[in-house]
Design an enzyme around this catalytic site. Structure first.
Site, PDB file in Angstrom:
ATOM      1  N   LYS A   1       0.806  -1.217   0.000  1.00  0.00           N
ATOM      2  CA  LYS A   1       0.000   0.000   0.000  1.00  0.00           C
ATOM      3  C   LYS A   1       0.843   1.272   0.000  1.00  0.00           C
ATOM      4  CE  LYS A   1      -4.149  -2.171   1.559  1.00  0.00           C
ATOM      5  NZ  LYS A   1      -3.778  -3.580   1.850  1.00  0.00           N
TER       6      LYS A   1
HETATM    7  C1  LIG Z   1      -4.511  -4.611   1.406  1.00  0.00           C
HETATM    8  C2  LIG Z   1      -3.802  -5.891   1.253  1.00  0.00           C
HETATM    9  C3  LIG Z   1      -4.270  -6.886   0.379  1.00  0.00           C
HETATM   10  C4  LIG Z   1      -5.561  -6.724  -0.399  1.00  0.00           C
HETATM   11  O1  LIG Z   1      -5.439  -5.749  -1.406  1.00  0.00           O
HETATM   12  P1  LIG Z   1      -6.767  -5.144  -2.099  1.00  0.00           P
HETATM   13  O2  LIG Z   1      -6.279  -4.048  -2.964  1.00  0.00           O
HETATM   14  O3  LIG Z   1      -7.611  -4.650  -0.971  1.00  0.00           O
HETATM   15  O4  LIG Z   1      -7.407  -6.256  -2.837  1.00  0.00           O
HETATM   16  C5  LIG Z   1      -3.524  -8.040   0.232  1.00  0.00           C
HETATM   17  N1  LIG Z   1      -2.381  -8.221   0.928  1.00  0.00           N
HETATM   18  C6  LIG Z   1      -1.907  -7.299   1.782  1.00  0.00           C
HETATM   19  C7  LIG Z   1      -0.662  -7.585   2.539  1.00  0.00           C
HETATM   20  C8  LIG Z   1      -2.585  -6.103   1.965  1.00  0.00           C
HETATM   21  O5  LIG Z   1      -2.098  -5.192   2.803  1.00  0.00           O
END
Ligand SMILES: *Cc1c(COP(=O)(O)O)cnc(C)c1O
Length: 498
Positions: free
Chosen positions: A112
């Site tokens: 993220k």
């Molecule tokens: C947020 C997250 C996901 C999911 O991603 P999305 O964009 O919500 O589908 C998967 N793995 C990790 C480690 C995350 O932080």
């Protein structure tokens, strides 16, 4: 220009879409037209750095930003201080046809960061352009990783306050500590007695509460979102799908124009949707594999065409994917049905009132040409971490392991030999307890606190503890608020002093 998935709002500029976060009347912003790249464009990008590729792609989606503004955002986000890998999102080979796209070199050890390091700059520029005079209050619902990444991205940004809500006891200990030790004079964190869907729904309801928004506007505040419901969160993620492809071309692993697969560990459907936009722009992709944990609502959806949230919510060892209401699916559905806002509105209404909707055979077929869903159980996830560690000497985090597990089964069953990139969404140290258990057995956890586990995992894997997590035990805990899921508005009022 950007339009609402529910056809219930005027067309807005990119800056407005980013500033608003979501459509005030409900719905999400999507680009009215998806920009196209030619084979020649991709050929040119093959000689570019990550930052240069980002500049090209952002320019296509942010026509109201100048090249200088975009460059300013990129320079401040994708630099060596923030990302400890020069490639930003490097690609590692773990098998003949299999590559891991490591997306966790940013300040909080999850993918993220790639979006949330740049999004605050997009937002500040958007406010400048629009002459916005209000203080922005960013509301975040997090299943664990968005919270810390958003706090790091937005802390101490002038004109902005950020409030993060996470499920009480629903995140890993390391995730909780990462959030609760955040400094900055504009950061607020609250644990909510409920699960992620409760947090997300409560936050969405606050965005949609016209009266509360009006009241805040009079006091000089406006809400926005740092969740992937904000287009400014999704856009930066498109870049690394191109980057992965270009790295394969640069390494001579594929020829320009050759199609590849992507496997994406999925929760809110933001990451995989960014990949789908890259594909729609012209990136050669054969197939997306949407990987879920035991909360396999998306797997069932891709198989049946029915999205049914009437099921038990499970807490798994991949908590960032413990989601039953995948917000970005709304964008995908809108794209699939040709921007039929009335249709999308109807499906969302059904989801709300009866707990499910059925998209029917025609749309199901359209989707299955490019995307399939599959899930991994908790046992499979643990076993995959162990196998890949033993066989490849590579340590997977629990979310990435869901992706690898799903892919291995898919490859065995289908015989598909297409080069495949698996998104690695978090660094293994972030989910140290589960990863340690997988590689060294249950006994390895005995009598160890979080920090002893980090050290032990480092010893066993021979990898240093990710810098985001090193020293976490020495930081003072600054945020201790716990609230009920019905009390978010009161907590916001308290924080803002109203
Ligand atoms: C947020 C997250 C996901 C999911 O991603 P999305 O964009 O919500 O589908 C998967 N793995 C990790 C480690 C995350 O932080």
């Amino acid at each position: 220009m950007y339009i609402s998935t529910r056809d219930n709002y005027e067309r807005v500029s990119a800056a407005q879409a980013i500033k608003l976060g979501m459509v005030p009347a409900g719905g999400l912003f999507i680009p009215e037209e998806i920009p196209q790249v030619s084979k020649q464009d991709i050929f040119e990008m093959a000689g570019c750095t990550y930052q240069q590729t980002a500049a090209r792609i952002f320019a296509m989606y942010l026509p109201d930003y100048t090249a200088e503004e975009i460059q300013y955002c990129i320079d401040n986000a994708y630099n060596a201080d923030n990302f400890s890998a020069p490639a930003i999102t490097p690609l590692k080979q773990i098998g003949d046809n299999t590559y891991i796209l490591e997306l966790w070199y940013g300040p909080t050890a999850a993918f993220k960061d790639v979006a949330l390091q740049i999004m605050p700059y997009f937002l500040v520029k958007a406010k400048e352009k629009l002459g916005a005079d209000k203080e922005t209050v960013i509301l975040v619902a997090t299943s664990g990783d968005t919270g810390k990444a958003a706090l790091e991205g937005f802390k101490n940004v002038p004109g902005i306050k950020i409030i993060v809500f996470y499920p009480y006891q629903g995140v890993s200990k390391v995730q909780e500590l990462q959030m609760s030790t955040t400094d900055g004079d504009n950061t607020y964190v609250a644990a909510v007695r409920g699960n992620f869907d409760d947090c997300q729904t409560a936050v969405k309801n606050i965005f949609a509460d016209q009266q509360f928004n009006q009241q805040l506007a009079e006091l000089g505040y406006e809400f926005s979102s740092a969740n992937s419901i904000n287009w400014g969160r999704l856009l930066p993620q498109i870049v690394y799908y191109f980057s992965a492809y270009l790295q394969l071309v640069q390494k001579g692993k594929i020829t320009l124009g050759e199609k590849i697969n992507f496997v994406v560990p999925t929760g809110n459907f933001g990451n995989i949707l960014a990949g789908w936009y890259a594909y729609k722009m012209g990136l050669p992709v054969a197939r997306f594999i949407c990987a879920s944990n035991e909360n396999k609502i998306l797997t069932d959806f891709f198989r049946t065409g029915v999205y049914d949230k009437r099921r038990e919510f499970k807490k798994t060892m991949s908590p960032s994917m413990d989601i039953l209401i995948s917000s970005n699916l709304e964008r995908f559905l809108c794209e699939i049905c040709g921007h039929d806002g009335a249709q999308v509105t109807e499906w969302m209404k059904q989801l709300n009132s009866q707990g499910y909707f059925d998209i029917g055979e025609k749309y199901k077929k359209l989707i299955s040409d490019i995307m399939i869903g599959a899930f991994a159980t908790e046992e499979e996830t643990l076993a995959t971490i162990k196998n890949v560690f033993d066989e490849n000497g590579y340590t997977l985090d629990t979310h990435t392991a869901v992706g690898v597990s799903v892919y291995k089964r898919y490859a065995a069953e289908s015989g598909d030999k297409t080069i495949t990139v698996i998104d690695s969404t978090a660094n293994p140290f972030k989910f140290n307890a589960s990863v340690l258990k997988a590689v060294a057995g249950e006994e390895a956890l005995k009598d160890k606190d979080e920090f002893a586990m980090l050290d032990e995992l480092s010893r066993i894997t021979g990898q240093p503890v990710h810098r985001a997590l090193a020293g976490l035990d020495e930081k003072p805990v600054r945020h201790t608020l716990v609230c009920e899921k019905t009390e978010l508005q009161q907590e916001i009022e308290k924080i803002l002093g109203i």
